[in-house]
Design a protein around this motif. Structure first.
Motif, mmCIF file in Angstrom:
data_model
loop_
_atom_site.group_PDB
_atom_site.id
_atom_site.type_symbol
_atom_site.label_atom_id
_atom_site.label_comp_id
_atom_site.label_asym_id
_atom_site.label_seq_id
_atom_site.Cartn_x
_atom_site.Cartn_y
_atom_site.Cartn_z
ATOM 1 N N GLY A 37 49.192 37.727 38.641
ATOM 2 C CA GLY A 37 48.447 38.925 38.252
ATOM 3 C C GLY A 37 47.002 38.706 37.863
ATOM 4 N N VAL A 38 46.536 37.477 37.858
ATOM 5 C CA VAL A 38 45.160 37.215 37.404
ATOM 6 C C VAL A 38 44.197 37.325 38.580
ATOM 7 C CG1 VAL A 38 43.590 35.443 36.529
ATOM 8 C CG2 VAL A 38 45.851 35.747 35.487
ATOM 9 N N SER A 39 43.149 38.059 38.362
ATOM 10 C CA SER A 39 42.125 38.180 39.396
ATOM 11 C C SER A 39 40.874 37.451 38.915
ATOM 12 C CB SER A 39 41.839 39.663 39.643
ATOM 13 O OG SER A 39 40.840 39.799 40.607
ATOM 14 N N ALA B 28 47.988 37.423 42.271
ATOM 15 C CA ALA B 28 46.680 36.923 41.833
ATOM 16 C C ALA B 28 45.650 36.993 42.953
ATOM 17 C CB ALA B 28 46.810 35.500 41.315
ATOM 18 N N ASP B 29 44.395 36.761 42.567
ATOM 19 C CA ASP B 29 43.301 36.914 43.533
ATOM 20 C C ASP B 29 42.216 35.875 43.246
ATOM 21 O OD1 ASP B 29 41.982 39.714 45.206
ATOM 22 O OD2 ASP B 29 40.818 37.915 44.773
ATOM 23 N N ARG C 181 46.072 37.146 46.974
ATOM 24 C CA ARG C 181 45.013 37.056 47.974
ATOM 25 C C ARG C 181 44.153 35.826 47.697
ATOM 26 N NH1 ARG C 181 39.271 39.098 49.429
ATOM 27 N NH2 ARG C 181 38.859 38.292 47.346
ATOM 28 N N LEU C 182 43.828 35.101 48.754
ATOM 29 C CA LEU C 182 42.928 33.955 48.621
ATOM 30 C C LEU C 182 41.897 34.012 49.738
ATOM 31 C CD1 LEU C 182 41.989 31.192 47.543
ATOM 32 C CD2 LEU C 182 43.797 30.128 48.899
ATOM 33 N N ARG C 183 40.643 33.935 49.336
ATOM 34 C CA ARG C 183 39.578 33.803 50.328
ATOM 35 C C ARG C 183 39.020 32.392 50.203
ATOM 36 N NH1 ARG C 183 34.581 37.468 52.284
ATOM 37 N NH2 ARG C 183 36.352 38.611 53.103
#
Lengths: 335, 468
Positions: B194-196, B226-227, B258-260
């Protein structure tokens, strides 16, 4: 005596080995005979016993040429336009054949090859063309042997200035391997291929096209479309190779595959190799099942899903059948 | 006579400075169990890692070289130094980093970027991390961004052990095995559920020693929901002998996470860049790759994504610029394993001045990947007739319930497009510059502004001359 394995249909520029897409491995039987095609031929074509034309390479590669040398090569010289197509029919199981056509300046030629083995077994054929200035050759190949038969067709051509080489291939049945190479050596020369296929249960289709642009303002246009069902396996390798000096050339490659079963294996690798700046190359591929919207539309008109599949598969074949420059052949296929 | 129109090569002089090779420790050249043992001793590895390294070396010795791809005859492992320790330990304060090394990163703009726009930075110099820090507010969210070696002993030791080289195994290929044997440095990132992380984390790799290799390992776990945006940069001065980069990046993207992962690769032209990157994405997860490849003498670089979970997706945006003396073989791989998965691929390449650029890809749709969808677009621009550009995309589809599309184009700057712009009052020089800038736009618009500026600086196009 044991059969031996040989590599054919190799990609000129290989990729990751684990994809198992770089080439095909086939088994060459030891018990093979010199095959003879049944020939329908116009009288103004000169026939002779030719030397094996090793200078014209095929898309199957040179490793298998040693095997093709087992056949005596039937040579043909075409001096002018022929009103009727040359028809070659191949029915002999476990046979190997070789043909060489020399098409003189400005001449035109239609060749129709029909591979129709009616029993399990192998058929090997190598057909090559020397197409001189401004000549035009159309080669139609129809593969309609029994599902359990295996046909290997190697095609090669050298295309001179202003000349054209058009290929129509229709794969209806069987386990088929096709390796085609066309070298556009003269300025303004061109190559086109229209290929349609239906590959079904326990059948294989392995295609390798290698089109090499040497001359200026040369053109190639490749269209393939077909349907896979059952546990069909199909590999299409299409390489467009622009060599340095082929300025002003264009190359286009398009594949459209309809998949009708969850057990199919479809591999596609459309390759462009480019050493020349002043060219235009493009390729596209679409692979998948019948679009839902189209399915819905046709079903709402009263067609069942099976009827729709059959109709669309047939449409892909018929588009190419109608290109065959011989009405009689068209009609017998359409039946 | 006016000069013919040309496009300037990427200006590397900004990166081509070097420090005197004043390492504190360096293993001898070559690759033997003894050398691997010494590296393990230097690192004070746990026993399992020492054994892992030696097994990886065995695998390396057994595996054959790939027979496809650019030649790497100029790379002789007997002449590569696999471990070079600089005269410093890792610190969390730039003021504690030795001046020469700190100045290196200052010139590259790393500390400034950290101050203005990053949540944390890891800086590696030769074989070791020299700086690692994460902003307090980010750490307070439970985000872990630490040197991976330090994290081998500590609360995350078991997490690392259960993930380390499980996605990219040593038997994957010869240089993955090499990495397994001699890896050193690199970062571990964990983002809790849940951490962005609102602003990016960055690692920067600088290889200073001539004839050396860099084998950093990056392990990122983005937990459920998370992000994270992670940026990777690299550079090295140019030498007349080969350097080798065989790093490894393993990315685990959890459910609905999500991971960029953005990379600006600018190794010098003596570098053999044989890097391996792989991501696995779970249900609802999303992986985004942004990749700019400008450097290296020879590159083999194919970030791979496994869409393992249902409704997972991947987007790949990349650009490759191959100039004089470069042979850059880049691309991507994606495997659709879950249902309703999506992949979108958009790549560009530019070749000039004898450079060779190859786009190589693999899209695999497994039997159980119902309703998978993949679209790929690949465009190549050739600036002159002494360069080379190849496109080798492979597709393997094993279910009817999938939709795969691929298109590619190769050519030169369109005369029609130049004419159109010129008819609107733009000079030919500006018109060509505009077209090429636009061509590279697919990547620059995905990057944070500072990195887009850096990327555009790298390309820096200079147009001269009349209509040629």
């Amino acid at each position: 005596m044991t059969d031996r394995k040989i590599v054919i249909n190799s990609l000129p520029s290989p990729t990751w080995n684990r994809l198992k897409i770089n080439d095909a491995i086939v088994t060459l039987p030891d018990n093979i005979r010199n095959g003879v095609a049944c020939v329908e031929l116009s009288p103004d074509i000169v026939c002779y016993d030719a030397d094996f034309p090793s200078e014209i390479q095929t898309g199957m590669g040179t490793d298998i040429d040693g095997f093709f040398r087992l056949a005596s090569t039937n040579g043909f010289i075409v001096n002018s336009g022929t009103p009727t197509p040359v028809k070659l029919e191949y029915k002999e199981t476990d046979s190997v054949c070789s043909e060489y056509f020399e098409v003189e300046d400005g001449a035109s030629l239609n060749v129709i090859q029909t591979f129709s083995l009616s029993e399990p077994g192998n058929l090997f054929d190598r057909i090559v063309f020397r197409i001189k200035k401004h000549a035009k050759v159309t080669l139609t190949q129809i593969f309609c042997g029994k599902s359990s038969s295996e046909t290997l067709s190697a095609v090669g051509s050298l295309v001179d200035e202003g000349a054209c080489f058009n290929v129509i291939q229709i794969f209806l049945n069987g386990r088929n391997y096709s390796g085609l190479q066309s070298e556009l050596i003269g300025d303004g020369s061109s190559f086109s291929a229209d290929c349609a296929y239906n590959v079904g249960t326990n059948e294989i289709l392995d295609i390798n096209y290698n089109i090499i642009h040497f001359g200026k303002q040369t053109n190639c246009d490749i269209k393939t479309a077909g349907t896979l069902y059952g546990n069909a396996e199909k590999i299409f390798r299409g390489t467009i190779d622009f060599r340095r000096g082929s300025s002003g050339s264009t190359g286009s490659e398009l594949e459209d595959v309809m998949l009708l079963s969850d057990d199919v294996i479809n591999k596609t690798i459309p390759v462009i190799l480019c050493k020349e700046e002043d060219v235009e190359g493009n390729h596209g591929a679409t692979i998948g099942e019948i679009p839902e919207e189209l399915l819905f539309y046709l079903m709402s008109r009263g067609l069942s899903a099976e009827e729709i599949s059959e109709m669309l598969a047939r449409a892909r074949l018929e588009r190419v059948i109608h290109l065959i420059p011989d009405k009689h052949t068209q009609c017998s296929l359409l039946k | 006579m006016e000069d013919k129109t040309y496009i300037e090569d990427i200006n590397r002089s900004f990166y081509d400075f070097r420090n005197e090779d004043k390492d504190s420790y360096k293993v001898e050249e070559g690759l033997t169990p003894d050398i691997v043992g010494k590296i393990s001793d230097e690192k004070n590895d746990p026993e399992w890692m020492r054994e892992f390294r030696l097994k990886a070396l065995d695998i390396y010795n057994r595996l054959e070289m790939a027979q496809w791809g650019p030649p790497i005859d100029g790379l002789d492992m007997d002449n590569i130094v696999t471990y070079v320790r600089p005269k410093t330990k890792m610190t969390a304060k730039w003021s504690d980093v030795p001046d020469e090394i700190k100045d290196t990163f200052e010139r590259l703009g790393i500390p400034e970027a950290e101050r203005t726009s990053l949540a944390g930075v890891g800086a590696q110099y030769d074989s070791e991390l020299v700086y690692h820090n994460v902003k307090e507010e980010v750490a307070a969210q439970g985000v872990v961004y630490a040197g991976i070696e330090d994290s081998l002993r500590g609360p995350y030791a078991e997490m690392i052990r259960s993930h380390f080289m499980k996605l990219v195994t040593p038997s994957d290929h010869k240089f993955a095995a090499l990495h397994g044997a001699v890896w050193s440095g690199g970062s571990f990132v964990y983002v809790p559920p849940g951490v962005s992380v609102e602003i990016p984390l960055q690692s920067y790799f600088r290889l200073n020693a001539p004839g050396a290799g860099q084998f950093e390992h990056t392990l990122i776990i983005v937990d459920e929901g998370a992000d994270l945006h992670f940026i990777e940069g690299c550079s090295a001065p140019k030498y007349n002998i080969a350097n080798l980069h065989a790093g490894c990046v393993e990315l685990f993207v959890g459910k609905n996470a999500r991971l960029r992962y953005s990379t600006i690769e600018n190794w010098s032209k003596n570098m053999y860049n044989l890097n391996t990157k792989r991501a696995i994405v779970e249900d609802g997860g999303r992986m985004e790759w942004v990749s700019g490849s400008f450097g290296s003498h020879t590159s083999y670089l194919y970030p791979m994504t496994i869409l393992n979970g249902n409704n997972s997706s991947m987007e790949f945006t990349g650009i490759t610029f191959a100039g004089k003396g470069q042979n850059l073989d880049t691309g991507m791989k994606v495997v659709h394993a879950g249902e309703n998965t999506r992949s979108v691929i958009n790549t560009r390449s530019i070749s000039k001045d004898g450079g060779i650029s190859t786009y190589r890809s693999s899209v695999q749709i497994n039997k159980k990947a119902k309703k998978a969808k993949s679209t790929a677009s690949c465009q190549s621009l050739m600036i002159d007739d002494i360069s080379q550009s190849d496109t080798i995309p492979a597709m393997d589809v094993r279910t009817k319930d999938a939709d795969v599309g691929h298109e590619a184009k190769i050519g030169r700057i369109s005369d029609d497009a130049v004419f159109y712009l010129m008819s609107r009052g733009i000079s030919e020089e500006e018109a060509r510059a505009l077209i090429v800038s636009g061509f590279a736009d697919n990547v620059s618009k995905e990057l944070p502004l500072e990195y887009a500026v850096e990327m555009n600086n790298l390309i820096r196009i200079e147009m001269k001359g009349a209509i040629g």
